[in-house]
Design an enzyme around this catalytic site. Structure first.
Site, PDB file in Angstrom:
ATOM      1  N   ASP A  42     -74.461  85.215  -2.581  1.00 42.15           N
ATOM      2  CA  ASP A  42     -75.360  86.106  -3.323  1.00 42.15           C
ATOM      3  C   ASP A  42     -75.870  85.386  -4.141  1.00 42.15           C
ATOM      4  OD1 ASP A  42     -76.207  88.749  -3.584  1.00 42.15           O
ATOM      5  OD2 ASP A  42     -74.916  89.408  -4.686  1.00 42.15           O
ATOM      6  N   ASP A 118     -81.662  75.765   3.948  1.00 40.83           N
ATOM      7  CA  ASP A 118     -81.157  77.084   3.463  1.00 40.83           C
ATOM      8  C   ASP A 118     -79.496  77.417   3.650  1.00 40.83           C
ATOM      9  OD1 ASP A 118     -79.927  78.920   1.720  1.00 40.83           O
ATOM     10  OD2 ASP A 118     -80.742  80.983   3.194  1.00 40.83           O
ATOM     11  N   ASP A 176     -83.163  86.435 -15.732  1.00 39.60           N
ATOM     12  CA  ASP A 176     -83.434  88.177 -16.473  1.00 39.60           C
ATOM     13  C   ASP A 176     -81.773  89.199 -15.856  1.00 39.60           C
ATOM     14  OD1 ASP A 176     -83.219  87.254 -13.246  1.00 39.60           O
ATOM     15  OD2 ASP A 176     -84.383  89.713 -13.115  1.00 39.60           O
ATOM     16  N   LEU A 477     -44.845  72.669  33.738  1.00 38.54           N
ATOM     17  CA  LEU A 477     -44.057  73.787  33.350  1.00 38.54           C
ATOM     18  C   LEU A 477     -42.332  73.247  32.843  1.00 38.54           C
ATOM     19  CD1 LEU A 477     -45.412  77.310  33.681  1.00 38.54           C
ATOM     20  CD2 LEU A 477     -45.763  75.632  31.975  1.00 38.54           C
ATOM     21  N   SER A 478     -41.505  73.417  32.065  1.00 35.11           N
ATOM     22  CA  SER A 478     -40.340  73.028  31.815  1.00 35.11           C
ATOM     23  C   SER A 478     -39.943  73.851  32.974  1.00 35.11           C
ATOM     24  CB  SER A 478     -39.815  73.761  30.209  1.00 35.11           C
ATOM     25  OG  SER A 478     -37.995  73.500  30.578  1.00 35.11           O
ATOM     26  N   SER A 480     -39.858  72.883  35.729  1.00 35.27           N
ATOM     27  CA  SER A 480     -40.708  73.606  37.497  1.00 35.27           C
ATOM     28  C   SER A 480     -39.820  71.869  38.584  1.00 35.27           C
ATOM     29  CB  SER A 480     -42.340  72.873  36.743  1.00 35.27           C
ATOM     30  OG  SER A 480     -42.021  71.412  36.132  1.00 35.27           O
ATOM     31  N   GLY A 481     -38.779  70.950  37.303  1.00 31.96           N
ATOM     32  CA  GLY A 481     -39.046  70.688  38.917  1.00 31.96           C
ATOM     33  C   GLY A 481     -39.049  68.828  38.660  1.00 31.96           C
ATOM     34  N   LYS A 482     -40.058  69.207  37.170  1.00 28.81           N
ATOM     35  CA  LYS A 482     -40.493  67.577  37.545  1.00 28.81           C
ATOM     36  C   LYS A 482     -39.472  65.982  37.622  1.00 28.81           C
ATOM     37  CE  LYS A 482     -42.006  68.176  33.365  1.00 28.81           C
ATOM     38  NZ  LYS A 482     -42.044  69.502  33.246  1.00 28.81           N
ATOM     39  N   SER A 550     -46.348  66.916  28.856  1.00 29.53           N
ATOM     40  CA  SER A 550     -47.585  66.285  28.406  1.00 29.53           C
ATOM     41  C   SER A 550     -48.352  67.417  28.541  1.00 29.53           C
ATOM     42  CB  SER A 550     -48.348  65.776  29.276  1.00 29.53           C
ATOM     43  OG  SER A 550     -47.813  65.536  30.795  1.00 29.53           O
TER      44      SER A 550
END
Length: 638
Positions: A42, A118, A176, A477-478, A480-482, A550
């Site tokens: 403004d 602008d 003004d 995922l945690s 999951s069995g990776k 990851s």
């Protein structure tokens, strides 16, 4: 209108039909000034631009009629003309009386053509302001005479200085409403001067104005006889433009396109960033460093004897040397630098915070490379200018960082050459622009570290082991069995006489990554380090198995890109969250649900499942033994 001024003559259909050719010819050779208006909400930016369009007779009759109608319907001036409505095109802006997008407008006078942007005043739209300022020759920073210097005034002034805009007008608006007070004007100028000195702004031109009333816009104000400087329009007509300034620097032209219309012609097209070029000039192509001379300068309409900054041309060479898109043609005896590590300032423009170590695309000039923020150095508090320790940058934050690119690129400091010193960062997964950056200088280590040639290469290491090197990347995922499946895969490969090594997510955090936590930034760095270690192990000819959550696709892709074609095998251990949580072997989900474990993947931190994994094993449908057999088959089938 001001006292003594004449009503403007508006453009009519008859005027346009009268002599279009003469009108176009009149404007053809005028210089073009690009400028922005910025400041706090403004402060009257849109009103000022509307007044400029009105006073320079750039409003058509139908636009004027529409403006008068809209002013009565949604204006803020009690039925009088609301000039801001000429610019605030978005419905949301009109309803709120603010600008939230960058609005570009064209107008012209007898002396010059103009493009004005602008830009928004709200802090959350700072990224829009950066966009508008990136090509500007001049900035008009507005201040409401009643409010004085505000936080956003300082922020926009800092960005104007940062982006290299050296021609600054401090337009103290709404005079003004303070009775055209000379004392108030100089009080604000003094306050702003103190801040300008702190940010290194060498000079600025203060002008007292009223955008609504037209005071000191196109004509002098009868209400401020004490002001003897130029009107805003007069200064805009006389201010220098960047194209003229850039002609004084050494020749630089990023190659945008290799032009081969037939077998007999091969030219290199682009826009000249700085300097001047002539046929016969000695040039150098970077980053290769090959040299030759310019044979021809080809442009629309015929060959040129000379081309200067701002012109788009095609150059042909006297010799056949390699040159392609992204290369930079430079003056042979005054080349720019080439490096792959830099210190730079970043303005972060994405809602997701910057993650150090994450690979982004860096676009500089006509070249796009992969880059990572290796070290955030500090964030700048634009109100106090103090340097704040920070590991990341959030939306609209400004900070200084170290950046590394995947290959050496030609560059110059942004302060010298914005075309070769300014860049953007792009998210590789979404293609969204996430940051704007300005290079300060190359880091010395980028010039002191070189690849050492070795005689026994990765192929020789792998041949000795009678196998193909590979990275088998288990993600999921945690729970999951990776780790379980990766361990079984290694046992089966070992039994087959294969040379392997298993990198497990928990194990590496006991040593290599013991300093890292589980924030998004730390997870990115965790995977970056593991990826580099895995690559070194493949150089030794090993089959590397990695078992890490990851969670981010971008980092998994980063590791894939580190490896040779066909050497990265992504294995998605697909286990639904409820199944993984039910297993909860380590009790981590229970702690996460209780709020005792922050940033846990699947609970309060996201997991981005692979969109197209090389191998997917569903541990609900398959036993660990069956999953391992399927993965081993995929490894041996490569």
């Amino acid at each position: 209108m001001n006292a003594g001024s004449q009503d403007p003559v508006y453009v009519t259909d008859a005027l346009i039909a009268e002599d279009i050719d003469a009108y176009l010819l009149k404007h053809q050779h005028k210089t073009m000034l690009r400028f922005i208006t910025c400041g706090s909400v403004d402060d009257g930016k849109s009103t000022l631009i509307g007044r400029l369009l009105y006073d320079t007779k750039m409003i058509f009759e139908d636009q004027l009629a529409s403006l008068e109608h809209d002013s009565k319907a949604v204006g803020t001036q009690g039925g009088d003309i609301d000039f801001a409505l000429l610019v605030d095109g978005l419905a949301a802006e009109r309803e709120q009386g603010i600008t939230i997008d960058v609005a570009y407008r064209f107008f012209a006078t007898d002396k010059r053509k103009f493009i004005v942007a602008d830009t928004p005043g709200h802090e959350q739209y700072t990224r829009n302001m950066v966009t508008g300022a990136s090509t500007a020759d001049l900035a008009v920073i507005l201040i409401d005479a009643r409010q004085g210097v505000l936080t956003q005034t300082r922020r926009h002034s800092y960005l104007v200085q940062l982006l290299g805009i050296r021609n600054v007008v401090l337009a103290i608006n709404k005079m003004d409403l303070v009775g055209y007070s000379q004392e108030r004007f100089y009080e604000i100028v003094k306050d702003y001067s103190h801040f300008a000195q702190q940010i290194g702004m060498e000079s600025f031109l203060p002008i007292p104005i009223s955008g609504l009333k037209g005071d000191n816009i196109a004509a002098r104000s009868a209400g401020m006889p004490w002001y003897q400087g130029p009107t805003l329009l007069q200064h805009l007509e006389e201010a220098p433009v960047n194209d003229a300034r850039m002609q004084d620097y050494a020749f630089r032209m990023p190659v945008q396109w290799v032009n081969r219309p037939n077998l007999d012609f091969r030219g290199f097209a682009g826009q000249i960033g700085t300097g001047t070029v002539r046929p016969g000039d000695a040039i150098r192509v970077l980053p290769s460093g090959k040299t030759t001379t310019v044979k021809q300068i080809v442009a629309y309409g015929g060959n040129l004897d000379q081309a200067v900054a701002g012109q788009s041309v095609t150059l042909t060479f006297a010799d056949e040397i390699d040159c392609s898109r992204g290369d930079v043609i430079v003056q042979a005896d005054e080349p720019c630098e080439v490096a792959d590590q830099f210190e730079a300032t970043l303005v972060w423009m994405d809602e997701h915070a910057m993650l150090p170590g994450r690979p982004y695309l860096l676009k500089i000039g006509t070249q796009t490379v992969t880059a990572t923020v290796t070290e955030p150095k500090y964030e700048v508090n634009v109100n106090t200018l103090e340097h704040l320790a920070s590991k990341t940058l959030g939306l609209n934050a400004i900070g200084v960082v170290n950046i590394s690119t995947d290959r050496a690129i030609p560059f110059e400091s942004y302060g010298v050459n914005p075309d070769l010193g300014g860049f953007i960062l792009i998210d590789r997964m979404t293609n969204a622009t996430v940051a704007a950056g300005m290079i300060h200088f190359a880091l010395r280590r980028s010039q002191n570290i070189h690849w050492q040639a070795v005689d026994v290469n990765r192929e020789a290491h792998a041949a000795l082991k009678n196998q193909k090197a590979a990275v088998v990347w288990f993600t999921g995922l945690s729970g999951s069995g990776k780790s379980t499946i990766a361990n079984l895969v290694e046992k089966k490969l070992h039994a087959l006489g294969k040379h392997t090594f298993l990198l497990d997510g928990d194990n590496v955090r006991h040593g290599l990554n013991r300093d890292l936590g589980f924030t998004d930034a730390d997870r990115v760095e965790n995977i970056r380090r593991v990826g580099e270690v895995a690559k070194l192990m493949t150089d030794a000819g090993l089959i590397v198995l990695t078992a890490f959550i990851s969670p981010f696709r971008s980092e998994r892709r980063m590791v894939r890109d580190l490896m040779a074609q066909g050497e990265f095998l992504e294995v998605f251990v697909d286990t639904p969250l409820d199944v993984a949580e039910a297993r909860d072997v380590k009790g981590l989900y229970k702690k996460a649900r209780a709020g005792q474990l922050k940033n846990f993947t699947g609970i309060d931190s996201p997991y981005e499942a692979p969109e197209l994994a090389d191998v997917t094993v569903n541990t609900v449908e398959l036993s660990a033994e069956e999953a391992a057999e399927r993965i081993v088959e995929a490894i041996l089938a490569r």
